[in-house]
Each structure stands twice: as C-alpha cells, then as structure tokens.
Design a protein around this motif. Structure first.
Motif, mmCIF file in Angstrom:
data_model
loop_
_atom_site.group_PDB
_atom_site.id
_atom_site.type_symbol
_atom_site.label_atom_id
_atom_site.label_comp_id
_atom_site.label_asym_id
_atom_site.label_seq_id
_atom_site.Cartn_x
_atom_site.Cartn_y
_atom_site.Cartn_z
ATOM 1 N N LEU A 85 -17.625 -7.512 41.173
ATOM 2 C CA LEU A 85 -18.014 -6.686 40.029
ATOM 3 C C LEU A 85 -19.515 -6.455 40.090
ATOM 4 O O LEU A 85 -20.255 -7.339 40.549
ATOM 5 C CB LEU A 85 -17.680 -7.416 38.725
ATOM 6 C CG LEU A 85 -16.196 -7.585 38.408
ATOM 7 C CD1 LEU A 85 -16.002 -8.657 37.342
ATOM 8 C CD2 LEU A 85 -15.577 -6.273 37.959
ATOM 9 N N CYS A 88 -20.818 -8.186 34.594
ATOM 10 C CA CYS A 88 -19.679 -8.616 33.781
ATOM 11 C C CYS A 88 -20.238 -9.154 32.464
ATOM 12 O O CYS A 88 -20.977 -10.145 32.467
ATOM 13 C CB CYS A 88 -18.872 -9.687 34.513
ATOM 14 S SG CYS A 88 -17.441 -10.198 33.553
ATOM 15 N N HIS A 90 -18.518 -10.296 29.615
ATOM 16 C CA HIS A 90 -17.928 -11.549 29.127
ATOM 17 C C HIS A 90 -18.369 -12.699 30.027
ATOM 18 O O HIS A 90 -18.594 -13.826 29.566
ATOM 19 C CB HIS A 90 -16.384 -11.448 29.045
ATOM 20 C CG HIS A 90 -15.687 -11.951 30.269
ATOM 21 N ND1 HIS A 90 -15.303 -11.142 31.317
ATOM 22 C CD2 HIS A 90 -15.349 -13.211 30.637
ATOM 23 C CE1 HIS A 90 -14.743 -11.886 32.258
ATOM 24 N NE2 HIS A 90 -14.753 -13.136 31.879
ATOM 25 N N HIS A 203 -11.984 0.622 36.401
ATOM 26 C CA HIS A 203 -11.552 0.081 35.111
ATOM 27 C C HIS A 203 -11.083 1.259 34.253
ATOM 28 O O HIS A 203 -11.786 2.276 34.166
ATOM 29 C CB HIS A 203 -12.701 -0.604 34.369
ATOM 30 C CG HIS A 203 -13.184 -1.875 35.001
ATOM 31 N ND1 HIS A 203 -13.904 -1.911 36.170
ATOM 32 C CD2 HIS A 203 -13.061 -3.164 34.588
ATOM 33 C CE1 HIS A 203 -14.198 -3.170 36.463
ATOM 34 N NE2 HIS A 203 -13.704 -3.959 35.519
ATOM 35 N N ASP A 229 -8.185 -7.144 30.427
ATOM 36 C CA ASP A 229 -9.268 -7.974 29.900
ATOM 37 C C ASP A 229 -8.865 -8.524 28.541
ATOM 38 O O ASP A 229 -8.566 -7.753 27.622
ATOM 39 C CB ASP A 229 -10.551 -7.121 29.786
ATOM 40 C CG ASP A 229 -11.798 -7.978 29.626
ATOM 41 O OD1 ASP A 229 -11.676 -9.112 29.116
ATOM 42 O OD2 ASP A 229 -12.886 -7.508 30.003
ATOM 43 N N SER A 231 -10.881 -10.138 26.630
ATOM 44 C CA SER A 231 -12.036 -9.875 25.761
ATOM 45 C C SER A 231 -12.156 -8.358 25.573
ATOM 46 O O SER A 231 -11.466 -7.588 26.239
ATOM 47 C CB SER A 231 -13.315 -10.428 26.406
ATOM 48 O OG SER A 231 -13.884 -9.493 27.306
ATOM 49 N N CYS A 233 -14.348 -6.622 26.725
ATOM 50 C CA CYS A 233 -15.003 -6.149 27.953
ATOM 51 C C CYS A 233 -16.446 -5.697 27.671
ATOM 52 O O CYS A 233 -16.664 -4.626 27.091
ATOM 53 C CB CYS A 233 -14.210 -5.020 28.610
ATOM 54 S SG CYS A 233 -14.778 -4.664 30.288
ATOM 55 N N GLY A 234 -17.371 -6.505 28.123
ATOM 56 C CA GLY A 234 -18.787 -6.206 27.852
ATOM 57 C C GLY A 234 -19.260 -4.924 28.518
ATOM 58 O O GLY A 234 -19.944 -4.104 27.893
ATOM 59 N N THR A 235 -18.889 -4.742 29.787
ATOM 60 C CA THR A 235 -19.319 -3.517 30.470
ATOM 61 C C THR A 235 -18.529 -2.314 29.941
ATOM 62 O O THR A 235 -19.053 -1.202 29.865
ATOM 63 C CB THR A 235 -19.180 -3.657 32.003
ATOM 64 O OG1 THR A 235 -17.848 -4.112 32.308
ATOM 65 C CG2 THR A 235 -20.184 -4.639 32.556
HETATM 66 O O1 PYC Z 1 -16.773 -8.194 30.198
HETATM 67 O O2 PYC Z 1 -17.733 -6.721 31.499
HETATM 68 C C1 PYC Z 1 -16.820 -7.472 31.216
HETATM 69 C C2 PYC Z 1 -15.667 -7.543 32.140
HETATM 70 C C3 PYC Z 1 -15.474 -6.810 33.271
HETATM 71 C C4 PYC Z 1 -14.262 -7.226 33.809
HETATM 72 C C5 PYC Z 1 -13.754 -8.213 33.003
HETATM 73 N N1 PYC Z 1 -14.636 -8.395 31.994
#
Ligand code: PYC
Length: 310
Positions: A85, A88, A90, A203, A229, A231, A233-235
């Motif tokens: 990646l 990221c 999270h 994604h 994901d 979460s 997903c931060g990105t």
């Molecule tokens: O939180 O950016 C993120 C992320 C990318 C892939 C899984 N989580």
C-alpha cells in the motif's frame, strides 16, 4: 529458527500487524525504493507475516523502518495479502497506538515517512490519534463505466494515499449481511474501471446514509486483496474528503464523520493545500487497541512456513 517480533492492533475493527524486529533488511534510501526492494527480493516475508496460517485476508502489515526524510522520526511500509500500500490510515493509527503501548511514544506529534510522502500523526493524552495524510485530490469526476452483468456505474477517481473509485449511486444495501453481494459487486466494478483506463485504482468505495448517530455517511471499501475494510478506511476517507471539497459540499475545517460497514467511525476534516488544483491535506482521527504481542516463528520444516499465497 527465524523469529519475527510483532505487535497486533485493530483500528475500528481493521487489524494491523506491526513488525518490530526480524523483518527483511531493506537497506537505505527513499521509502518508495525500499518498497520496491521489498516487493522484488523479500516478498516471501510479506506473505509469511500477513497471510494464513499466521494472518488473515484483512490483516495489514506495517514494517517499521528508519525514515529517509530528515524531518521524520519514523518510517513505515504497509503491505497486505496481495501486495503493498502507498499509505494506510487505519494502519498509521494502529502504529501509533502500538508504539504508545510499548512505551516508545508519548503524547505529541511525530512525522512519519511513507513510500508516498510524509504524514504527521498526533497522539492525544486521551489516546485519540489524528493523522495529517498525504496531499489528496480528485483526479476524475463522474467517470461512467460499463460493468459486465451490472450495467452503467458512475463514480469519481481520487487519490488519498491509495487510488479509489468512489460511488454513491449503486443500488446496493450497505450492511454486514450483504457483504458477499457487496464484494462481488465491487470486484466486478474494479475489473471494469481498471480495463477502462484506470489500472492503478485498487480500492472501490461505496457510500450510503449513516446509521450511527452524528455520522455523515457509511461506506463499504473493497481492498486490493478482496477483503473489505472493517474500519472506515483512512485513505478512502481522505479520497472522499477530496471529492467533497471539490464539489463544495464540505467547507475547510468542518468535520465529516465516516462510518464503516461495522459501525466504527473516523472523524475527517481537511485544509486546502492548493484550491486551484483541488488539492487538500486531510486529517483523519480515530483510535486503535492493541490485541496481541508475539513472536512469529519461521520453521524451515513447515511446508507453509512462508504463508499461503493468495
Ligand atoms: O485505512 O487507509 C486505510 C486502509 C487502506 C487499506 C485498508 N485500510
């Protein structure tokens, strides 16, 4: 027998495995070059650390390295069940919570070198973690894609440290009981958008009204290795903020609470970096919890010592 020391955490349900010792020695140089070295010469480590039998599909690995940028205190390279990646969100929150747990980080700010640029994390006294992500932007607006078996889908292509295709009109029900249908839908969309001239988009992000009180939106994010994901997903939230900013739907500095499929939330906000180019600096805030500390053993007698390749 080789041993790899790791600490596991989850951020809004999405797991991160931070590699502290025993990982590959990638040498020096910019982190983008070290990521390439990881991919070309040490990919077996990626597979051993995050894939079964030691890991699982949603698990994101984080290799702690010396930073290259002089203004950074830490460096990290993220990886998953199928590859690497850029950034990221999270995982960065998990990294900070893990270092705090180990007593290696006190409340305050730290700059972190990543293969796609420096980010800045801030650990609050109460344990909440904010990440000023890399500059994010929308690259293409209302791209129409003909998806075999589905029909025409429209979405935006945006960068938030990884490439996303963001869709609001999709006809899908975004909840946990529909995870298989959501995975199938987004996997087909990904193949179609890749074939249509956006090969780097790995994604796919769908949006629906929020369930959690106070949240602005709920998402489903399909990750490159077909896991979703847990979460928000931060990105992916960074990419969403770039689209909201470009559309004039969210003023600079205002909160956007993004809910995940499982009901965890990140608070997002942004400041303009260059309004004329639609470039923003997103800030993502959340919490992470340590779930384990262990030594992964690499037994040469084990036929699956280097993991099951996805
Ligand atoms: O939180 O950016 C993120 C992320 C990318 C892939 C899984 N989580």
């Amino acid at each position: 027998m080789q041993a790899i020391r790791v600490i596991d955490s989850h951020t809004g349900g999405e797991p991160t495995r931070l590699v502290l010792d025993g990982g590959p020695d990638l040498g020096g140089g910019p982190l983008a070059e070290r990521l390439q070295r990881f991919r070309d010469h040490f990919d077996a480590y990626r597979c051993a650390i995050v894939n079964e039998p030691r890991g699982s599909d949603p698990l994101v690995g984080a290799l702690l390295v010396k930073p290259h940028r002089a203004d950074c205190g830490l460096g990290v390279i993220f990886f998953n069940n199928v590859g690497y990646l850029g950034m990221c969100g999270h995982g960065t929150i998990g990294l900070i919570a893990s270092l705090k747990h180990l007593g290696e980080l006190a409340p305050g700010a730290v700059r972190i070198d990543t293969p796609v640029g420096a980010v800045e994390a801030e650990l609050s006294v109460g344990g909440r973690i904010s990440v000023d992500n890399v500059v994010s932007y929308r690259a293409a607006h209302r791209v129409a894609v003909e998806v075999p078996g589905i029909g025409k889908i429209c979405g935006d292509v945006a960068w938030g440290g990884n490439w996303f295709f963001l869709i609001t009109e999709h006809g899908q029900i975004i909840d946990l009981p529909h995870v298989e249908a959501l995975t199938d839908f987004t996997w087909r969309v990904r193949a179609a958008i890749n074939a249509q001239g956006y090969p780097l988009v790995d994604h796919i992000e769908l949006f629906a009204p929020a369930n959690v009180p106070g949240a602005h939106s709920r998402n489903f994010v399909l990750c490159p290795g077909k896991a979703y994901d847990r979460s928000p997903c931060g990105t992916g939230t960074s990419a969403k903020l770039a689209c909201l900013a470009a559309d004039g739907k969210l003023p600079e500095g205002e909160e956007w609470i993004q809910e995940s499929l499982i009901g965890s939330t990140f608070v997002g906000r942004y400041r303009w970096r260059d309004r004329s180019k639609g470039e923003i600096v997103p800030t993502i805030t959340g919490t992470a919890h340590v779930t384990g500390e262990s030594l992964l053993r690499l037994d040469p007698q084990d036929p699956f010592c280097w993991g099951i390749r996805a």
